[in-house]
Design a protein around this motif. Structure first.
Motif, PDB file in Angstrom:
ATOM      1  N   CYS A   1     -23.834  79.119  52.963  1.00 41.64           N
ATOM      2  CA  CYS A   1     -23.138  80.123  52.153  1.00 41.64           C
ATOM      3  C   CYS A   1     -21.701  79.693  51.984  1.00 41.64           C
ATOM      4  CB  CYS A   1     -23.289  81.503  52.783  1.00 41.64           C
ATOM      5  SG  CYS A   1     -21.875  82.233  53.533  1.00 41.64           S
ATOM      6  N   VAL A   2     -21.092  80.133  50.912  1.00 40.77           N
ATOM      7  CA  VAL A   2     -19.690  79.793  50.690  1.00 40.77           C
ATOM      8  C   VAL A   2     -18.854  80.560  51.710  1.00 40.77           C
ATOM      9  CG1 VAL A   2     -17.758  79.981  49.071  1.00 40.77           C
ATOM     10  CG2 VAL A   2     -20.014  79.286  48.249  1.00 40.77           C
ATOM     11  N   LEU A   3     -17.933  79.853  52.336  1.00 40.26           N
ATOM     12  CA  LEU A   3     -16.998  80.502  53.246  1.00 40.26           C
ATOM     13  C   LEU A   3     -15.644  80.517  52.556  1.00 40.26           C
ATOM     14  CD1 LEU A   3     -16.476  81.738  56.052  1.00 40.26           C
ATOM     15  CD2 LEU A   3     -16.105  79.431  56.912  1.00 40.26           C
ATOM     16  N   GLU A   4     -15.130  81.720  52.323  1.00 35.87           N
ATOM     17  CA  GLU A   4     -13.837  81.846  51.638  1.00 35.87           C
ATOM     18  C   GLU A   4     -12.722  81.979  52.665  1.00 35.87           C
ATOM     19  OE1 GLU A   4     -14.516  84.356  47.666  1.00 35.87           O
ATOM     20  OE2 GLU A   4     -14.846  85.507  49.515  1.00 35.87           O
ATOM     21  N   ILE A   5     -11.632  81.263  52.406  1.00 32.33           N
ATOM     22  CA  ILE A   5     -10.435  81.380  53.242  1.00 32.33           C
ATOM     23  C   ILE A   5      -9.361  81.928  52.312  1.00 32.33           C
ATOM     24  CG2 ILE A   5      -8.818  80.146  54.760  1.00 32.33           C
ATOM     25  CD1 ILE A   5     -11.716  79.764  55.666  1.00 32.33           C
ATOM     26  N   LEU A   6      -8.856  83.112  52.602  1.00 33.36           N
ATOM     27  CA  LEU A   6      -7.878  83.678  51.676  1.00 33.36           C
ATOM     28  C   LEU A   6      -6.877  84.585  52.380  1.00 33.36           C
ATOM     29  CD1 LEU A   6      -9.588  86.525  51.275  1.00 33.36           C
ATOM     30  CD2 LEU A   6     -10.698  85.191  49.512  1.00 33.36           C
ATOM     31  N   GLY A   7      -6.127  85.353  51.605  1.00 34.81           N
ATOM     32  CA  GLY A   7      -5.097  86.219  52.158  1.00 34.81           C
ATOM     33  C   GLY A   7      -3.750  85.534  52.110  1.00 34.81           C
TER      34      GLY A   7
ATOM     35  N   LEU B   1      -2.869  87.723  62.116  1.00 31.23           N
ATOM     36  CA  LEU B   1      -4.054  88.568  62.207  1.00 31.23           C
ATOM     37  C   LEU B   1      -5.087  88.005  61.240  1.00 31.23           C
ATOM     38  CD1 LEU B   1      -5.177  91.308  63.285  1.00 31.23           C
ATOM     39  CD2 LEU B   1      -4.270  92.339  61.202  1.00 31.23           C
ATOM     40  N   VAL B   2      -6.352  88.040  61.634  1.00 32.56           N
ATOM     41  CA  VAL B   2      -7.391  87.464  60.792  1.00 32.56           C
ATOM     42  C   VAL B   2      -8.511  88.487  60.600  1.00 32.56           C
ATOM     43  CG1 VAL B   2      -9.023  85.543  60.552  1.00 32.56           C
ATOM     44  CG2 VAL B   2      -6.836  85.171  61.715  1.00 32.56           C
ATOM     45  N   ALA B   3      -8.761  88.833  59.336  1.00 26.62           N
ATOM     46  CA  ALA B   3      -9.870  89.741  59.024  1.00 26.62           C
ATOM     47  C   ALA B   3     -11.114  88.894  58.783  1.00 26.62           C
ATOM     48  CB  ALA B   3      -9.538  90.575  57.797  1.00 26.62           C
ATOM     49  N   LEU B   4     -12.221  89.303  59.359  1.00 29.12           N
ATOM     50  CA  LEU B   4     -13.473  88.544  59.289  1.00 29.12           C
ATOM     51  C   LEU B   4     -14.513  89.408  58.609  1.00 29.12           C
ATOM     52  CD1 LEU B   4     -13.282  87.641  63.052  1.00 29.12           C
ATOM     53  CD2 LEU B   4     -12.953  85.972  61.217  1.00 29.12           C
ATOM     54  N   ARG B   5     -15.294  88.790  57.682  1.00 30.46           N
ATOM     55  CA  ARG B   5     -16.261  89.580  56.943  1.00 30.46           C
ATOM     56  C   ARG B   5     -17.570  88.821  56.849  1.00 30.46           C
ATOM     57  NH1 ARG B   5     -17.722  90.971  51.629  1.00 30.46           N
ATOM     58  NH2 ARG B   5     -17.520  93.196  51.190  1.00 30.46           N
TER      59      ARG B   5
ATOM     60  N   SER C   1     -27.685  84.122  60.547  1.00 27.17           N
ATOM     61  CA  SER C   1     -27.762  82.952  59.675  1.00 27.17           C
ATOM     62  C   SER C   1     -26.896  83.140  58.416  1.00 27.17           C
ATOM     63  CB  SER C   1     -29.218  82.702  59.252  1.00 27.17           C
ATOM     64  OG  SER C   1     -29.654  83.768  58.430  1.00 27.17           O
ATOM     65  N   PRO C   2     -26.399  82.077  57.792  1.00 24.06           N
ATOM     66  CA  PRO C   2     -26.513  80.700  58.264  1.00 24.06           C
ATOM     67  C   PRO C   2     -25.558  80.355  59.409  1.00 24.06           C
ATOM     68  CG  PRO C   2     -25.261  80.760  56.223  1.00 24.06           C
ATOM     69  CD  PRO C   2     -25.724  82.157  56.475  1.00 24.06           C
ATOM     70  N   TRP C   3     -24.499  81.095  59.555  1.00 25.80           N
ATOM     71  CA  TRP C   3     -23.619  80.886  60.710  1.00 25.80           C
ATOM     72  C   TRP C   3     -22.884  82.172  61.041  1.00 25.80           C
ATOM     73  CZ3 TRP C   3     -22.344  76.957  56.784  1.00 25.80           C
ATOM     74  CH2 TRP C   3     -21.513  77.461  55.784  1.00 25.80           C
ATOM     75  N   ARG C   4     -22.436  82.242  62.274  1.00 22.15           N
ATOM     76  CA  ARG C   4     -21.701  83.421  62.739  1.00 22.15           C
ATOM     77  C   ARG C   4     -20.572  82.968  63.645  1.00 22.15           C
ATOM     78  NH1 ARG C   4     -25.173  87.032  66.817  1.00 22.15           N
ATOM     79  NH2 ARG C   4     -23.332  88.337  66.606  1.00 22.15           N
ATOM     80  N   LEU C   5     -19.655  83.883  63.839  1.00 25.08           N
ATOM     81  CA  LEU C   5     -18.620  83.650  64.826  1.00 25.08           C
ATOM     82  C   LEU C   5     -19.210  83.991  66.194  1.00 25.08           C
ATOM     83  CD1 LEU C   5     -15.419  83.111  64.590  1.00 25.08           C
ATOM     84  CD2 LEU C   5     -15.276  85.435  65.480  1.00 25.08           C
TER      85      LEU C   5
ATOM     86  N   VAL D   1     -18.835  88.191  64.249  1.00 25.71           N
ATOM     87  CA  VAL D   1     -19.361  88.539  62.921  1.00 25.71           C
ATOM     88  C   VAL D   1     -20.482  87.572  62.505  1.00 25.71           C
ATOM     89  CG1 VAL D   1     -18.757  88.751  60.464  1.00 25.71           C
ATOM     90  CG2 VAL D   1     -17.222  89.658  62.220  1.00 25.71           C
ATOM     91  N   LYS D   2     -21.624  88.174  62.142  1.00 24.27           N
ATOM     92  CA  LYS D   2     -22.785  87.401  61.691  1.00 24.27           C
ATOM     93  C   LYS D   2     -22.635  87.093  60.193  1.00 24.27           C
ATOM     94  CE  LYS D   2     -25.839  90.632  63.336  1.00 24.27           C
ATOM     95  NZ  LYS D   2     -27.147  91.131  63.886  1.00 24.27           N
ATOM     96  N   HIS D   3     -23.395  86.121  59.714  1.00 25.66           N
ATOM     97  CA  HIS D   3     -23.419  85.762  58.274  1.00 25.66           C
ATOM     98  C   HIS D   3     -21.993  85.639  57.727  1.00 25.66           C
ATOM     99  CE1 HIS D   3     -27.222  87.731  59.176  1.00 25.66           C
ATOM    100  NE2 HIS D   3     -26.667  88.904  59.168  1.00 25.66           N
ATOM    101  N   LEU D   4     -21.115  84.997  58.503  1.00 22.28           N
ATOM    102  CA  LEU D   4     -19.679  84.962  58.170  1.00 22.28           C
ATOM    103  C   LEU D   4     -19.440  84.361  56.784  1.00 22.28           C
ATOM    104  CD1 LEU D   4     -16.820  85.482  59.387  1.00 22.28           C
ATOM    105  CD2 LEU D   4     -16.836  83.098  60.115  1.00 22.28           C
TER     106      LEU D   4
END
Ligand SMILES: Nc1nc2c(c(=O)[nH]1)N[C@H]1C(S)=C(S)[C@@H](COP(=O)(O)O)O[C@H]1N2
Ligand SMILES: [Mo]
Length: 235
Positions: free
Chosen positions: A34-40, A102-106, A142-146, A157-160
């Motif tokens: 899955c695409v992992l977005e880094i933003l903010g 601070l890091v928000a995780l979704r 899946s596919p990855w989690r923290l 967080v699952k499915h990060l």
């Protein structure tokens, strides 16, 4: 072998799919990548299609502590250390601003929480894609989690799918009620929630376990019945 469990925790016999009941019926759309977005608060936003690619892989055995007072011992996760991902990908490419501590995780299912960057950079925090020798199942992220083993499970967080850097004053959105989400949620300090002391929350949460477990299990079973090959469990 058996080190004592953290305060207020009891050993669980199985690694259940668990969480806030409103998420029981929500599943990720993308389960193989899955695409992992880094933003903010970053210099450049990133949309990573293969976020863990090329980073050093580690294997780590650790216990998982649900805030509702159960712990499941000795899960073997594989993936990359968050600190390596941060140093080799996030810092050079996204360049978060120094004030964004601070890091928000979704997750893909919309679940959200936040962690201090300082806590995410601990050496035992992983972006994990395998559990006990198999790809992480849909049930477990899946596919990855923290995986942040020193913190209650709600930080893992699952499915990060999104990592958002924020100024601490901006705060972050949480999946459930704010009082249930401690900003750090360190297991050793029994930081279960924000307002009530941890020892009191033990007694409020314990009675919720059996109903929640069966609700999550039923939702998984019906999902697996609809798509039989995508929900195989690794634990
Ligand atoms: N994406 C996502 N991550 C999540 C959750 C969720 O509902 N969605 N629930 C959290 C909570 S409250 C718990 S207790 C753990 C449960 O992890 P498990 O299902 O692997 O036991 O995942 C956490 N991470
Ligand atoms: Mo939870």
């Amino acid at each position: 072998m058996s080190t004592p469990l953290p305060p207020g925790q009891r050993e669980a016999a199985a690694f259940h799919r668990f969480g806030l009941t409103k998420f029981a019926q929500r599943f990720p759309k993308e389960t193989s990548s899955c695409v992992l977005e880094i933003l903010g608060s970053v210099t450049r936003e990133l949309h990573l299609t293969d976020a863990l690619q090329g980073l050093p892989r580690v294997e780590q055995v650790c216990d998982f502590h649900w805030v509702t007072t159960w712990s499941f011992r000795a899960l073997r996760w594989e993936g990359v250390r968050f600190i390596d991902f941060y140093a080799q990908v996030v810092q050079p490419q996204a360049a978060p601003h120094a004030s964004a501590t601070l890091v928000a995780l979704r997750g893909q299912d919309g679940a959200c929480t936040g962690m201090l960057l300082e806590d995410l950079l601990a050496p035992d925090v992983l972006l994990a894609d395998r559990l006990n020798g198999q790809p992480i199942s849909v049930d477990h992220g899946s596919p990855w989690r923290l995986i942040a083993p020193a913190h209650y499970g709600y930080k893992s967080v699952k499915h990060l799918s999104r990592i958002e850097f924020r100024d601490p004053a901006a705060g972050y959105r949480v999946s459930g009620l704010a009082f249930m989400d401690h900003p750090r949620a360190r297991v050793a300090r029994e930081e279960r929630g924000r307002v009530l002391p941890g020892w009191l929350l033990r007694y409020l949460y314990r009675p919720l376990i059996p109903g929640t477990v069966s609700r999550f299990a039923r939702a998984s079973e019906s999902r697996n019945a609809r798509s039989p090959h995508s929900g195989e469990t690794a634990a």
